[in-house]
Enzyme design. Structure first.
Site, mmCIF file in Angstrom:
data_model
loop_
_atom_site.group_PDB
_atom_site.id
_atom_site.type_symbol
_atom_site.label_atom_id
_atom_site.label_comp_id
_atom_site.label_asym_id
_atom_site.label_seq_id
_atom_site.Cartn_x
_atom_site.Cartn_y
_atom_site.Cartn_z
ATOM 1 N N TYR A 1 -23.099 -28.190 -42.912
ATOM 2 C CA TYR A 1 -24.049 -28.705 -43.890
ATOM 3 C C TYR A 1 -23.356 -29.777 -44.709
ATOM 4 O O TYR A 1 -22.228 -29.594 -45.155
ATOM 5 C CB TYR A 1 -24.528 -27.574 -44.805
ATOM 6 C CG TYR A 1 -25.464 -28.015 -45.907
ATOM 7 C CD1 TYR A 1 -26.777 -28.401 -45.622
ATOM 8 C CD2 TYR A 1 -25.047 -28.033 -47.238
ATOM 9 C CE1 TYR A 1 -27.642 -28.799 -46.632
ATOM 10 C CE2 TYR A 1 -25.912 -28.425 -48.258
ATOM 11 C CZ TYR A 1 -27.202 -28.811 -47.947
ATOM 12 O OH TYR A 1 -28.054 -29.201 -48.954
ATOM 13 N N ASP B 1 -15.679 -33.795 -44.796
ATOM 14 C CA ASP B 1 -16.540 -33.390 -45.906
ATOM 15 C C ASP B 1 -15.857 -32.232 -46.632
ATOM 16 O O ASP B 1 -15.985 -31.078 -46.254
ATOM 17 C CB ASP B 1 -17.917 -32.991 -45.393
ATOM 18 C CG ASP B 1 -18.843 -32.578 -46.539
ATOM 19 O OD1 ASP B 1 -18.367 -32.535 -47.702
ATOM 20 O OD2 ASP B 1 -20.023 -32.293 -46.272
ATOM 21 N N LYS C 1 -18.453 -30.527 -56.054
ATOM 22 C CA LYS C 1 -18.226 -29.163 -56.544
ATOM 23 C C LYS C 1 -17.073 -29.059 -57.553
ATOM 24 O O LYS C 1 -17.246 -29.437 -58.698
ATOM 25 C CB LYS C 1 -18.105 -28.203 -55.350
ATOM 26 C CG LYS C 1 -19.442 -28.185 -54.587
ATOM 27 C CD LYS C 1 -19.639 -27.095 -53.574
ATOM 28 C CE LYS C 1 -21.100 -27.104 -53.130
ATOM 29 N NZ LYS C 1 -21.315 -27.185 -51.702
HETATM 30 C C1 LIG Z 1 -22.372 -28.286 -51.226
HETATM 31 C C2 LIG Z 1 -22.037 -29.155 -50.112
HETATM 32 C C3 LIG Z 1 -22.593 -30.440 -49.991
HETATM 33 C C4 LIG Z 1 -23.711 -30.924 -50.878
HETATM 34 O O1 LIG Z 1 -23.331 -31.031 -52.212
HETATM 35 P P1 LIG Z 1 -24.496 -31.053 -53.336
HETATM 36 O O2 LIG Z 1 -23.734 -31.285 -54.603
HETATM 37 O O3 LIG Z 1 -25.163 -29.714 -53.255
HETATM 38 O O4 LIG Z 1 -25.417 -32.157 -53.005
HETATM 39 C C5 LIG Z 1 -22.131 -31.263 -48.990
HETATM 40 N N1 LIG Z 1 -21.183 -30.853 -48.136
HETATM 41 C C6 LIG Z 1 -20.623 -29.629 -48.216
HETATM 42 C C7 LIG Z 1 -19.555 -29.246 -47.256
HETATM 43 C C8 LIG Z 1 -21.044 -28.734 -49.194
HETATM 44 O O5 LIG Z 1 -20.519 -27.517 -49.229
#
Ligand SMILES: *Cc1c(COP(=O)(O)O)cnc(C)c1O
Length: 436
Positions: free
Chosen positions: A144, A245, A273
């Protein structure tokens, strides 16, 4: 446990907000029951609207590695608050946070701050396409990367539990044009041969491969060395960019995230995050040569009214400084090891087939036998059993993520007492579950 106030608020919320929530997994759709409305938090604990104290393993889905309301973070936000909320002009805090990012990620020569992880990955893809002049993106099944159109193709997180369209067809959300989805190629995680075949067919048109260096959004899945090696080799050979990511793993698995822990060499990194310490911050960065394509230096446009917001920068700076001054990663590993071994013992004693995957302070209990290395193995888990586990823990005051396909997180505020409470709760939850 009293849930009357949460139930009332949830009923009101459903009249005003789709599903009563502003992010799908919060609705408890995968586990049923009343989502707890949270009133406040401190350290490792949440208090819900009915006054119940809950031991938190969600940690706002990753950001709260220092626990809730860490004094250094609260103080930094308070100081910024006194000065002003937002200017739409550059500030010193952006420079200081960029320095801290580069200290942790020496490969990030230039970094751009945005306001969410979604924005970070979307922008990184646009940059990769702009830089390479190619259109195709490769992502992995069950990974994701936020909700950008090109990335809602066989995606993980809430999309695995009915938060979006259908999880099994591409695209995985209604409203994503088929034409967009066609530019996103989907490969299997931990399958170097599959990736090789994909590159052999279409490698010359691939702008970038984006991946979770440790998967958290299908539950925790650990990459194999062969897979990581193939990612590096194929992207290099075909001139595609490799995008790590690290929105979830950055500053969580090590100071320099999975890049440091696993010795990765991506072209671009996405962060979020923890970077915002609980306020909305994301970032993407990498080699100067690539990042110089971003406006105002280059032709790839990307902007944000609230990007680099002073309060958010202050929270990020305080969080990273606290982490760097006294790196907690060994303590988090010790807590995680004890938690994992404790859970495995209880599961074995209860005769329940399960696999516990963990890297540092990210952990998932998959209710199925055998290793979980791929998306297919993860989704073969017994979600009914997970439901019983989740509600069993919640009854005992332990707030685990309300989905089989999410990582649980713990923080530096989780100590001996919290470990004991968790294992006692798991014992109560698991030993009253039927073995088959
Ligand atoms: C949480 C997450 C996202 C998205 O971040 P948001 O701040 O919720 O838009 C993208 N990539 C990874 C791996 C994530 O865990």
């Amino acid at each position: 446990m009293k849930t009357q106030r949460s139930a009332e608020l949830f009923a009101q919320a459903q009249q005003l907000i789709p599903g009563g929530v502003n992010s799908p997994v919060r609705a408890f759709k995968a586990v049923g029951g009343t989502p707890r409305f949270i009133a406040r938090a401190q350290g490792a604990y949440l208090w819900d609207a009915d006054g119940n104290r809950l031991l938190d393993y969600v940690g706002s889905w990753g950001p709260m590695i220092l626990g809730h309301n860490h004094p250094a973070v609260v103080e930094a936000i308070r100081a910024a608050l006194e000065e002003g909320l937002s200017y739409g002009a550059p500030t010193e805090r952006e420079v200081r946070l960029a320095e801290l990012v580069r200290e942790a990620y020496p490969m990030v020569e230039l970094v751009r701050f945005v306001s969410s992880g979604t924005e970070a990955t979307m922008s990184a893809l646009r940059l990769a396409r702009g830089y390479t002049g190619r259109e195709l993106i490769v992502k992995f099944r069950g990974n994701y990367h936020g909700h950008g159109d090109s990335l809602l193709v066989q995606a993980g997180s809430g999309l695995l539990t009915g938060g979006g369209g259908t999880a099994k067809s591409a695209p995985s959300s209604a409203g994503v044009p088929q034409a967009f989805a066609e530019l996103t190629l989907v490969a299997d995680y931990n399958d170097p041969e599959g990736l090789k075949a994909l590159f052999a067919q279409q490698g010359e048109q691939i702008a970038a491969v984006i991946f979770e260096p440790v998967v958290g959004n299908a539950g925790v899945i650990i990459p194999t060395e062969e897979f990581l090696e193939a990612l590096h080799r194929l992207t290099q050979e075909y001139g595609a960019l490799l995008i790590a990511d690290e929105v979830m793993t950055g500053f969580r698995l090590a100071k320099g995230g999975a890049v440091e822990l696993l010795g990765l060499k991506p072209d671009l990194v996405c962060l979020g995050k923890i970077l915002g310490g609980g306020l909305p911050v994301g970032a993407y960065g990498g080699r100067a040569e690539v990042m110089r394509q971003v406006a105002p230096l280059g032709p790839v446009y990307q902007a944000g009214t609230l990007s680099g917001n002073p309060l958010a920068m202050a929270a990020g700076i305080a969080t990273l400084k606290t982490l760097f001054q006294d790196p907690p990663y060994r303590r988090l590993e010790a807590y995680g090891k004890a938690l994992q071994e404790g859970l495995e013992d209880i599961l074995t004693y209860a005769g329940l087939p399960a696999t516990v995957n963990r890297v540092g302070s990210m952990i998932t209990v998959f209710f199925r036998e055998g290793p979980v290395r791929t998306y297919a193995e993860a989704v073969a888990s017994d979600t009914e059993r997970f439901k019983a586990f989740f509600h069993g823990l919640l009854e005992e005051g332990v707030y685990w993520p309300p989905s089989q396909f999410e990582a649980a997180f713990f923080s530096t505020a989780h100590g001996e007492a919290e470990l004991e409470q968790t294992l006692r709760a798991a014992q109560a939850a698991l030993t009253r579950m039927p073995a088959s």
